[in-house]
Scaffold this motif. Structure first.
Motif, PDB file in Angstrom:
ATOM      1  N   GLY A  14      -5.928   1.502   3.722  1.00  9.56           N
ATOM      2  CA  GLY A  14      -4.499   1.258   3.484  1.00  9.56           C
ATOM      3  C   GLY A  14      -3.610   2.483   3.573  1.00  9.56           C
ATOM      4  O   GLY A  14      -2.430   2.405   3.221  1.00  9.56           O
ATOM      5  N   LYS A  15      -4.112   3.583   4.069  1.00  8.03           N
ATOM      6  CA  LYS A  15      -3.290   4.811   4.148  1.00  8.03           C
ATOM      7  C   LYS A  15      -2.041   4.572   5.003  1.00  8.03           C
ATOM      8  O   LYS A  15      -0.923   4.876   4.594  1.00  8.03           O
ATOM      9  N   THR A  16      -2.272   4.048   6.207  1.00 12.43           N
ATOM     10  CA  THR A  16      -1.140   3.862   7.120  1.00 12.43           C
ATOM     11  C   THR A  16      -0.212   2.760   6.613  1.00 12.43           C
ATOM     12  O   THR A  16       1.015   2.901   6.667  1.00 12.43           O
ATOM     13  N   SER A  17      -0.786   1.692   6.087  1.00  8.85           N
ATOM     14  CA  SER A  17       0.045   0.585   5.590  1.00  8.85           C
ATOM     15  C   SER A  17       0.910   1.034   4.422  1.00  8.85           C
ATOM     16  O   SER A  17       2.102   0.715   4.362  1.00  8.85           O
ATOM     17  N   ASN A  18       0.322   1.770   3.500  1.00 10.33           N
ATOM     18  CA  ASN A  18       1.098   2.222   2.347  1.00 10.33           C
ATOM     19  C   ASN A  18       2.141   3.251   2.781  1.00 10.33           C
ATOM     20  O   ASN A  18       3.243   3.291   2.215  1.00 10.33           O
ATOM     21  N   ALA A 150       2.222  18.742   1.134  1.00 10.61           N
ATOM     22  CA  ALA A 150       2.604  17.678   0.197  1.00 10.61           C
ATOM     23  C   ALA A 150       2.887  18.229  -1.195  1.00 10.61           C
ATOM     24  O   ALA A 150       2.325  19.243  -1.609  1.00 10.61           O
ATOM     25  N   LYS A 151       3.775  17.513  -1.924  1.00 10.69           N
ATOM     26  CA  LYS A 151       3.952  17.815  -3.344  1.00 10.69           C
ATOM     27  C   LYS A 151       3.127  16.837  -4.172  1.00 10.69           C
ATOM     28  O   LYS A 151       2.637  17.170  -5.236  1.00 10.69           O
ATOM     29  N   LYS A 152       3.010  15.616  -3.650  1.00  7.60           N
ATOM     30  CA  LYS A 152       2.221  14.592  -4.352  1.00  7.60           C
ATOM     31  C   LYS A 152       1.306  13.906  -3.349  1.00  7.60           C
ATOM     32  O   LYS A 152       1.619  13.850  -2.162  1.00  7.60           O
ATOM     33  N   VAL A 153       0.213  13.360  -3.862  1.00  7.27           N
ATOM     34  CA  VAL A 153      -0.706  12.653  -2.965  1.00  7.27           C
ATOM     35  C   VAL A 153      -1.209  11.378  -3.640  1.00  7.27           C
ATOM     36  O   VAL A 153      -1.567  11.376  -4.814  1.00  7.27           O
ATOM     37  N   PHE A 154      -1.188  10.287  -2.873  1.00 16.28           N
ATOM     38  CA  PHE A 154      -1.781   9.022  -3.313  1.00 16.28           C
ATOM     39  C   PHE A 154      -3.148   8.877  -2.666  1.00 16.28           C
ATOM     40  O   PHE A 154      -3.322   9.216  -1.492  1.00 16.28           O
ATOM     41  N   ILE A 155      -4.079   8.327  -3.422  1.00 17.07           N
ATOM     42  CA  ILE A 155      -5.358   7.945  -2.839  1.00 17.07           C
ATOM     43  C   ILE A 155      -5.418   6.421  -2.847  1.00 17.07           C
ATOM     44  O   ILE A 155      -5.503   5.818  -3.922  1.00 17.07           O
ATOM     45  N   PRO A 156      -5.372   5.778  -1.668  1.00 14.49           N
ATOM     46  CA  PRO A 156      -5.579   4.334  -1.642  1.00 14.49           C
ATOM     47  C   PRO A 156      -7.076   4.038  -1.634  1.00 14.49           C
ATOM     48  O   PRO A 156      -7.851   4.776  -1.027  1.00 14.49           O
ATOM     49  N   ALA A 157      -7.470   2.976  -2.332  1.00 12.41           N
ATOM     50  CA  ALA A 157      -8.893   2.608  -2.344  1.00 12.41           C
ATOM     51  C   ALA A 157      -9.042   1.094  -2.318  1.00 12.41           C
ATOM     52  O   ALA A 157      -8.376   0.386  -3.078  1.00 12.41           O
ATOM     53  N   THR A 158      -9.894   0.630  -1.430  1.00  6.05           N
ATOM     54  CA  THR A 158     -10.291  -0.777  -1.472  1.00  6.05           C
ATOM     55  C   THR A 158     -11.375  -0.902  -2.545  1.00  6.05           C
ATOM     56  O   THR A 158     -12.030   0.094  -2.894  1.00  6.05           O
ATOM     57  N   LEU A 159     -11.573  -2.107  -3.054  1.00  4.48           N
ATOM     58  CA  LEU A 159     -12.608  -2.289  -4.078  1.00  4.48           C
ATOM     59  C   LEU A 159     -13.958  -2.556  -3.403  1.00  4.48           C
ATOM     60  O   LEU A 159     -14.579  -3.612  -3.588  1.00  4.48           O
ATOM     61  N   THR A 160     -14.378  -1.593  -2.609  1.00  8.25           N
ATOM     62  CA  THR A 160     -15.653  -1.647  -1.893  1.00  8.25           C
ATOM     63  C   THR A 160     -16.341  -0.307  -2.121  1.00  8.25           C
ATOM     64  O   THR A 160     -15.694   0.670  -2.523  1.00  8.25           O
ATOM     65  N   THR A 161     -17.635  -0.260  -1.840  1.00  8.30           N
ATOM     66  CA  THR A 161     -18.369   0.998  -2.027  1.00  8.30           C
ATOM     67  C   THR A 161     -17.744   2.111  -1.183  1.00  8.30           C
ATOM     68  O   THR A 161     -17.585   3.239  -1.647  1.00  8.30           O
ATOM     69  N   LEU A 193      -4.061   6.704  -7.963  1.00  7.21           N
ATOM     70  CA  LEU A 193      -5.076   5.952  -7.205  1.00  7.21           C
ATOM     71  C   LEU A 193      -4.491   4.545  -7.030  1.00  7.21           C
ATOM     72  O   LEU A 193      -4.116   3.909  -8.020  1.00  7.21           O
ATOM     73  N   VAL A 194      -4.397   4.103  -5.794  1.00  3.48           N
ATOM     74  CA  VAL A 194      -3.750   2.827  -5.499  1.00  3.48           C
ATOM     75  C   VAL A 194      -4.785   1.814  -5.010  1.00  3.48           C
ATOM     76  O   VAL A 194      -5.336   1.971  -3.915  1.00  3.48           O
ATOM     77  N   ARG A 195      -5.044   0.784  -5.808  1.00  4.99           N
ATOM     78  CA  ARG A 195      -5.968  -0.261  -5.344  1.00  4.99           C
ATOM     79  C   ARG A 195      -5.280  -1.019  -4.219  1.00  4.99           C
ATOM     80  O   ARG A 195      -4.177  -1.536  -4.412  1.00  4.99           O
ATOM     81  N   SER A 196      -5.933  -1.049  -3.055  1.00 12.36           N
ATOM     82  CA  SER A 196      -5.261  -1.575  -1.861  1.00 12.36           C
ATOM     83  C   SER A 196      -6.106  -2.609  -1.138  1.00 12.36           C
ATOM     84  O   SER A 196      -7.335  -2.594  -1.225  1.00 12.36           O
ATOM     85  N   ILE A 197      -5.401  -3.459  -0.386  1.00  8.96           N
ATOM     86  CA  ILE A 197      -6.020  -4.537   0.420  1.00  8.96           C
ATOM     87  C   ILE A 197      -6.990  -5.346  -0.445  1.00  8.96           C
ATOM     88  O   ILE A 197      -8.125  -5.620  -0.060  1.00  8.96           O
ATOM     89  N   LEU A 198      -6.520  -5.712  -1.632  1.00  7.98           N
ATOM     90  CA  LEU A 198      -7.363  -6.463  -2.567  1.00  7.98           C
ATOM     91  C   LEU A 198      -7.531  -7.904  -2.115  1.00  7.98           C
ATOM     92  O   LEU A 198      -6.588  -8.509  -1.608  1.00  7.98           O
ATOM     93  N   PRO A 199      -8.720  -8.453  -2.340  1.00  2.41           N
ATOM     94  CA  PRO A 199      -8.879  -9.887  -2.112  1.00  2.41           C
ATOM     95  C   PRO A 199      -7.967 -10.638  -3.075  1.00  2.41           C
ATOM     96  O   PRO A 199      -7.618 -10.121  -4.139  1.00  2.41           O
ATOM     97  N   LYS A 200      -7.583 -11.861  -2.698  1.00  2.63           N
ATOM     98  CA  LYS A 200      -6.793 -12.668  -3.635  1.00  2.63           C
ATOM     99  C   LYS A 200      -7.673 -13.026  -4.817  1.00  2.63           C
ATOM    100  O   LYS A 200      -8.900 -12.978  -4.730  1.00  2.63           O
ATOM    101  N   LYS A 201      -7.019 -13.401  -5.904  1.00  5.65           N
ATOM    102  CA  LYS A 201      -7.714 -13.594  -7.178  1.00  5.65           C
ATOM    103  C   LYS A 201      -9.008 -14.415  -7.046  1.00  5.65           C
ATOM    104  O   LYS A 201     -10.077 -14.005  -7.512  1.00  5.65           O
ATOM    105  N   ASP A 202      -8.939 -15.546  -6.362  1.00  9.24           N
ATOM    106  CA  ASP A 202     -10.102 -16.437  -6.280  1.00  9.24           C
ATOM    107  C   ASP A 202     -11.224 -15.859  -5.412  1.00  9.24           C
ATOM    108  O   ASP A 202     -12.360 -16.338  -5.464  1.00  9.24           O
ATOM    109  N   ASP A 203     -10.888 -14.876  -4.584  1.00  7.89           N
ATOM    110  CA  ASP A 203     -11.900 -14.288  -3.700  1.00  7.89           C
ATOM    111  C   ASP A 203     -12.517 -13.022  -4.279  1.00  7.89           C
ATOM    112  O   ASP A 203     -13.380 -12.396  -3.658  1.00  7.89           O
ATOM    113  N   MET A 204     -12.040 -12.618  -5.428  1.00 10.94           N
ATOM    114  CA  MET A 204     -12.562 -11.413  -6.065  1.00 10.94           C
ATOM    115  C   MET A 204     -14.023 -11.654  -6.467  1.00 10.94           C
ATOM    116  O   MET A 204     -14.345 -12.668  -7.072  1.00 10.94           O
TER     117      MET A 204
END
Ligand SMILES: Nc1ncnc2c1ncn2[C@@H]1O[C@H](COP(=O)(O)OP(=O)(O)OP(=O)(O)O)[C@@H](O)[C@H]1O
Ligand SMILES: [Mg+2]
Length: 282
Positions: A14-18, A150-161, A193-204
């Motif tokens: 999600g780096k580019t998307s965010n 940069a002055k600030k940095v975000f780390i996007p992370a999918t909930l995958t290994t 840390l930004v949780r990104s591209i998360l599955p929808k609730k029922d797919d978690m």
């Protein structure tokens, strides 16, 4: 000027998307925003509707080893190198584009890593926010160059290994760049840390919850939680909505998309923007 990077050492998180989302929200708020594309695949450049630019980040970073004279000042060159985003985007969006040959800089022995930081000094008073999209190469020279600027940095992370590993490795690189004595960028701050591209609730799935726990263990309060925005599970993050891919394909900002899902993404990218910028008078 505020300057923020989106960085992980794994691809597809999600780096580019965010980055594109933050640019869209900043433009909507009337800020003069500059997107800097550090990825030789130039995906952000393409999404921002920039075609065949005269100059790119590669030109700004290149130092001719044979030259008799010192390299030009990036704080001056930047004015020639930035272009307005394409017609789908507001006119207060500027781009320092990328191109494939930028990949050669990864193995370039020239000391170019401070050149973007210097270039941004040349835009002080003209640009309010620089948003940097960084490629996922571990310990790469382009990533270092972005983290120095940069002055600030975000780390996007999918909930995958992979998402988790990429985030943990990115954190180590950020700690290294910002460590006292590194001489690189002591003032660099982890915006979150930004949780990104998360599955929808029922797919978690259990694996997503497991990875989430690991991330919370490592990142603690740095995990961005906005409980006012609908949650994917029992925590919040940027949910996967197809409108994101539609905007990317159409080369338009998320702010131009109709519907509930676009609104949710706008809310999230706005939340990131709030973490990225220093409001006047704050
Ligand atoms: N919120 C979202 N909803 C749906 N799709 C998304 C969302 N965020 C990102 N994507 C899609 O997921 C894919 C990976 O996202 P993106 O390109 O932003 O990741 P990246 O970290 O920049 O990847 P890379 O390392 O390859 O540059 C893309 O196809 C993107 O459009
Ligand atoms: Mg990308």
């Amino acid at each position: 000027m505020d300057a923020v990077a989106n960085y992980s050492e794994k691809g597809g998180v999600g780096k580019t998307s965010n980055s594109a989302g933050m640019v869209a929200m900043a433009a909507e708020q009337g800020l003069n925003v500059l997107a800097i594309d550090f990825d030789p695949r130039a995906t952000l450049t393409a999404e921002l509707g920039v075609k065949d630019p005269r100059f790119t980040l590669n030109d700004l970073l290149y130092i001719d080893p044979e030259a008799d004279t010192p390299p030009g000042d990036p704080a001056e060159f930047i004015h020639d190198a930035i272009v307005r985003a394409g017609e789908g985007w507001p006119s207060n969006v500027w781009v320092l584009p990328s191109e494939r040959p930028l990949g050669r800089r990864e193995s370039d022995s020239a000391m170019f890593e401070t050149r973007v930081r210097r270039a941004l000094q040349g835009l002080e008073g003209e640009i309010d926010l620089a948003v940097m999209d960084v490629p996922p190469r571990a310990g790469g020279k382009l990533a270092t160059c972005a983290l120095i600027a940069a002055k600030k940095v975000f780390i996007p992370a999918t909930l995958t290994t992979d998402g988790q590993l990429g985030a943990e490795q990115a954190l180590k690189t950020i700690q290294f760049v910002s460590s006292p004595g590194s001489g690189m960028n002591e003032d660099l701050v982890l915006a979150g840390l930004v949780r990104s591209i998360l599955p929808k609730k029922d797919d978690m799935r259990a694996v997503n919850h497991f990875v989430n726990e690991r991330l919370v263990e490592t990142f603690g309060d740095a995990v961005i939680d906005d409980l006012t925005i609908e949650q994917a599970g029992h925590y919040s993050g940027i949910v996967s909505y197809s409108v994101r891919e539609e905007c990317r394909l159409a080369c338009v900002p998320i702010t131009a998309a109709p519907g509930r899902e676009a609104k949710k993404l706008q809310g999230w990218y706005g939340e990131l923007l709030d973490h990225a910028i220093t409001r006047k008078g704050a």
